[in-house]
Write an enzyme that holds these catalytic residues in place. Structure first.
Site, mmCIF file in Angstrom:
data_model
loop_
_atom_site.group_PDB
_atom_site.id
_atom_site.type_symbol
_atom_site.label_atom_id
_atom_site.label_comp_id
_atom_site.label_asym_id
_atom_site.label_seq_id
_atom_site.Cartn_x
_atom_site.Cartn_y
_atom_site.Cartn_z
ATOM 1 N N ASP A 170 -9.118 -1.571 2.606
ATOM 2 C CA ASP A 170 -8.846 -1.029 3.934
ATOM 3 C C ASP A 170 -9.870 -1.509 4.955
ATOM 4 O O ASP A 170 -9.711 -1.250 6.147
ATOM 5 C CB ASP A 170 -8.859 0.502 3.882
ATOM 6 C CG ASP A 170 -7.764 1.052 2.977
ATOM 7 O OD1 ASP A 170 -6.727 0.387 2.853
ATOM 8 O OD2 ASP A 170 -7.962 2.128 2.382
ATOM 9 N N ASP A 197 0.826 -1.204 0.000
ATOM 10 C CA ASP A 197 0.000 0.000 0.000
ATOM 11 C C ASP A 197 0.866 1.262 0.000
ATOM 12 O O ASP A 197 0.605 2.206 -0.752
ATOM 13 C CB ASP A 197 -0.919 -0.007 1.219
ATOM 14 C CG ASP A 197 -2.097 0.932 1.069
ATOM 15 O OD1 ASP A 197 -2.530 1.153 -0.073
ATOM 16 O OD2 ASP A 197 -2.586 1.444 2.083
#
Length: 365
Positions: A262, A216
């Site tokens: 997420d 990420d």
């Protein structure tokens, strides 16, 4: 998650570092609108994690092979960031050639069926007297002894009703691309992901979260691949909420957003800790609640840093240390760290088989 769009800036950036084209660049979100948007995103993120974790416990005990969860091993966890990178790059190449997502979007309605048909809310809607008939869709190839089963799908009347409802939402999304329809599908995907994707142990969860933590951060600050994909990918891969809802109502268009990754990635780790709590048989949910509160803290910290520095942040940068660190500290304080890392769901499934084999041995003797 998209930050407020300044008057002179035509683009905003979401939590994964993706650039979001904003046609209303001159709009400046009010503090009330921003608080409403971020607060709504936090609530929407918590719902599939909480209920998905509870449903994962029931799912793990299900004897029906059709409802069996998909178990992620340590090897799968190590490969996942690489597969995610390849998939993201494939989408990047796809959008360089075409932006037609009609085939992908046509698959959305069926994904709502398991979410709707097994939800407690739908169970309350259908009365006990509801004529729930069973059906079977069977497709075979050949005849006689050489007959081969290609498709064998069992469903009932409730599934058909859920198919109609989800198809209505799917048509609504295909025609209008409305943010509420997007969120309905996004919540369904996240709920199913947390419920049906199971980590086999805590070590695997740490490998998965650690790998995606690096992925990420790298994709946010190191390349523009994710930027291009997020600009082009008009599909429910994120939850959105308008910051100008108070001014424009349901036709608002200035969105804050949170990627489903997420939610689902930390969510399956939190669900694992809930199943660990259940395995301890102490009638407490210490590790679940500590990791759940850690997720709230990590997501809140993401919003705070982004709002303070006026720059988008990769959410996993804060969520991973919080969701892993809080339960580890709790386990250290309780002296259960070794027990937590030794927990294996597969070993629990093997124990009843060993016990059931003892009576058979006595019978043989």
């Amino acid at each position: 998650m998209a930050e407020p769009v300044p008057a002179a800036v035509p683009n905003a950036t979401d939590s994964n570092g993706t650039e979001v084209l904003n046609a209303t660049a001159k709009f400046v979100a009010t503090p009330e609108g921003t608080a409403l948007a971020y607060g709504s995103l936090v609530v929407m993120a918590l719902l599939p994690i909480f209920f998905g974790a509870l449903r994962s416990v029931t799912c793990s005990k299900s004897k029906n092979s059709a409802d069996a969860p998909e178990t992620i091993t340590s090897r799968d966890a190590a490969r996942f960031p690489i597969i995610a990178s390849c998939t993201l790059f494939g989408l990047y190449l796809f959008f360089k050639v075409s932006s037609d997502l009609s085939v992908l979007l046509a698959l959305l309605p069926p994904r709502l069926i398991p979410c709707l048909s097994s939800s407690p809310a739908m169970a309350r809607i259908f009365p006990e007297s509801f004529p729930n008939k069973q059906y079977q869709l069977l497709f075979t190839q050949g005849s006689g002894e050489s007959k081969e089963e290609i498709v064998n799908y069992e469903f009932d009347t409730k599934n058909l009703v859920c198919l109609v409802l989800s198809s209505v939402v799917g048509v609504w999304y295909l025609l209008k691309k409305h943010w509420i329809a997007n969120n309905v599908f996004g919540l369904a995907f996240a709920l199913n992901g947390v419920e049906l994707l199971h980590l086999n142990n805590v070590s695997t969860g740490c490998i998965l979260l650690g790998g995606l933590f690096i992925y990420d951060v790298f994709r946010v600050f190191g390349t523009n691949v994710m930027v291009t994909v997020a600009k082009s990918f008009e599909a429910p891969i994120k939850l959105v909420f308008p910051q100008d809802l108070l001014e424009k109502g349901l036709e608002a268009s200035n969105f804050a957003m949170l990627g489903l990754g997420d939610i689902v990635i930390p969510g399956i780790f939190i669900a694992l800790l809930l199943r660990f709590d259940v395995s301890l048989k102490k009638n407490s949910r210490t590790y679940f609640y500590s990791s759940f509160l850690a997720y709230i803290f990590g997501l809140g910290l993401t919003i705070f840093v982004m709002h303070t520095f006026k720059h988008a942040q990769p959410a996993l940068l804060y969520l991973v240390p919080a969701c892993v660190g809080f339960p580890v500290v709790v386990a250290l304080c309780k002296g259960e760290l070794t027990e937590m890392f030794r927990y294996e769901e597969s070993s629990e499934e093997a124990e009843p088989k060993e016990e059931s084999s003892e009576p058979e041995k006595k019978k043989d003797q």
